[in-house]
Design a protein around this motif. Sequence first.
Motif, short mmCIF file in Angstrom:
data_model
loop_
_atom_site.label_atom_id
_atom_site.label_comp_id
_atom_site.label_asym_id
_atom_site.label_seq_id
_atom_site.Cartn_x
_atom_site.Cartn_y
_atom_site.Cartn_z
N MET A 58 0.76 -1.13 0.12
CA MET A 58 -0.06 0.07 0.00
C MET A 58 0.95 1.25 0.09
O MET A 58 1.75 1.46 0.78
N ILE A 59 0.60 2.19 -0.95
CA ILE A 59 1.40 3.40 -0.85
C ILE A 59 0.10 4.37 -0.59
O ILE A 59 -0.87 4.67 -0.93
N GLY A 60 0.86 5.26 0.69
CA GLY A 60 0.05 6.23 1.28
C GLY A 60 0.62 7.49 1.03
O GLY A 60 1.86 7.59 0.74
N THR A 61 -0.01 8.57 1.09
CA THR A 61 0.70 9.78 1.22
C THR A 61 -0.22 10.70 1.73
O THR A 61 -1.27 10.52 2.22
N ILE A 62 0.24 11.86 2.36
CA ILE A 62 -0.13 13.05 3.03
C ILE A 62 -0.08 14.17 1.98
O ILE A 62 0.83 14.64 1.46
N HIS A 63 -1.22 14.90 1.73
CA HIS A 63 -1.26 16.18 1.17
C HIS A 63 -2.10 16.92 1.56
O HIS A 63 -3.51 16.69 1.89
N GLY A 67 -4.53 12.25 4.96
CA GLY A 67 -3.94 10.97 4.41
C GLY A 67 -4.65 10.50 3.16
O GLY A 67 -6.00 10.62 3.31
N TYR A 68 -3.96 10.07 2.43
CA TYR A 68 -4.62 9.20 0.97
C TYR A 68 -4.11 8.02 1.04
O TYR A 68 -2.88 7.58 1.12
N HIS A 102 -8.36 13.38 8.66
CA HIS A 102 -9.02 12.88 7.76
C HIS A 102 -8.42 12.07 6.72
O HIS A 102 -7.18 12.31 6.43
N VAL A 103 -8.78 10.74 6.43
CA VAL A 103 -8.41 10.04 5.30
C VAL A 103 -9.19 9.73 4.25
O VAL A 103 -10.25 9.48 4.56
N ALA A 104 -8.68 9.87 3.03
CA ALA A 104 -9.41 9.73 2.02
C ALA A 104 -8.84 8.55 0.91
O ALA A 104 -7.71 8.38 0.90
N VAL A 105 -9.69 8.22 -0.01
CA VAL A 105 -9.19 7.38 -1.22
C VAL A 105 -9.50 8.39 -2.39
O VAL A 105 -10.55 8.76 -2.63
N PRO A 106 -8.27 8.34 -3.13
CA PRO A 106 -8.54 9.21 -4.56
C PRO A 106 -9.03 8.47 -5.35
O PRO A 106 -8.66 7.38 -5.85
N VAL A 107 -10.33 8.92 -5.85
CA VAL A 107 -11.05 8.22 -6.84
C VAL A 107 -10.69 8.59 -8.10
O VAL A 107 -10.99 9.47 -8.68
N ASP A 108 -9.83 7.60 -8.78
CA ASP A 108 -9.58 7.94 -10.18
C ASP A 108 -10.12 6.62 -10.86
O ASP A 108 -10.66 5.61 -10.37
N GLU A 109 -9.82 6.48 -11.88
CA GLU A 109 -10.20 5.25 -12.82
C GLU A 109 -9.63 4.27 -12.50
O GLU A 109 -10.32 3.04 -12.69
N TYR A 110 -8.45 4.14 -11.76
CA TYR A 110 -8.19 2.86 -11.27
C TYR A 110 -8.70 2.32 -10.08
O TYR A 110 -8.64 1.28 -9.58
N ASN A 111 -8.76 3.23 -9.25
CA ASN A 111 -9.30 3.07 -7.68
C ASN A 111 -10.85 2.75 -7.90
O ASN A 111 -11.41 2.27 -6.97
N GLU A 112 -11.62 3.24 -8.86
CA GLU A 112 -12.89 3.17 -8.88
C GLU A 112 -13.45 1.57 -8.54
O GLU A 112 -14.27 1.52 -7.78
N LYS A 134 -4.05 17.13 -8.58
CA LYS A 134 -3.18 15.98 -8.47
C LYS A 134 -2.56 16.05 -7.06
O LYS A 134 -2.31 17.29 -6.68
N LEU A 135 -2.39 14.97 -6.66
CA LEU A 135 -1.58 14.74 -5.25
C LEU A 135 -0.03 15.03 -5.62
O LEU A 135 -0.01 15.20 -6.71
N SER A 136 0.50 15.60 -4.50
CA SER A 136 1.86 16.07 -4.71
C SER A 136 2.74 14.94 -5.25
O SER A 136 3.69 15.19 -6.13
N ILE A 137 2.40 13.69 -5.04
CA ILE A 137 3.24 12.56 -5.38
C ILE A 137 2.80 12.24 -6.95
O ILE A 137 3.71 11.62 -7.66
#
Length: 141
Positions: A58-63, A67-68, A102-112, A134-137
């Motif tokens: 799992m790749i997480g990031t903070i933006h 948290g994502y 707050h933790v979120a899941v970025p909903v893109d075409e891959y995570n959908e 776009k997230l920083s990463i």
Amino acid sequence: MVVRSFQLSDYGKITDLLELVLEDSCLEETMTAFARQLNWDSGLILVASEEDEVLGVMIGTIHRNKGYYYRVAVHPDHQRRGIARSLTEGMKQRFQHRHIQHVAVPVDEYNEQLLPVFEKLGCGEENFNRSYGKLSILAGC
């Protein structure tokens, strides 16, 4: 199985896993984000392993103080064993330790397609971030 922090010796195994489970366009974006997150904060990359085998990552990031759960991948031979749940719980603990509320899941075409999995792991509609820059990463991708 153990969930632990990324180690340099995991890099090739994680790359192999991501190549196995992700589409080419998703793989390219994920590898760029993976490299950036390694550079910024490798503590937000978790590995599920058994002996010397990488079962999941799992790749997480903070933006912007959120948290994502950016990307999660589990080897097809080891799915439905609670690996994604363990990775998510481990990442949630990392975020809590850093006082991320707050933790979120970025909903893109891959995570959908993974939203039902995240729902089973306790995420609700309020955790699905469908409108983000776009997230920083990912900046510059």
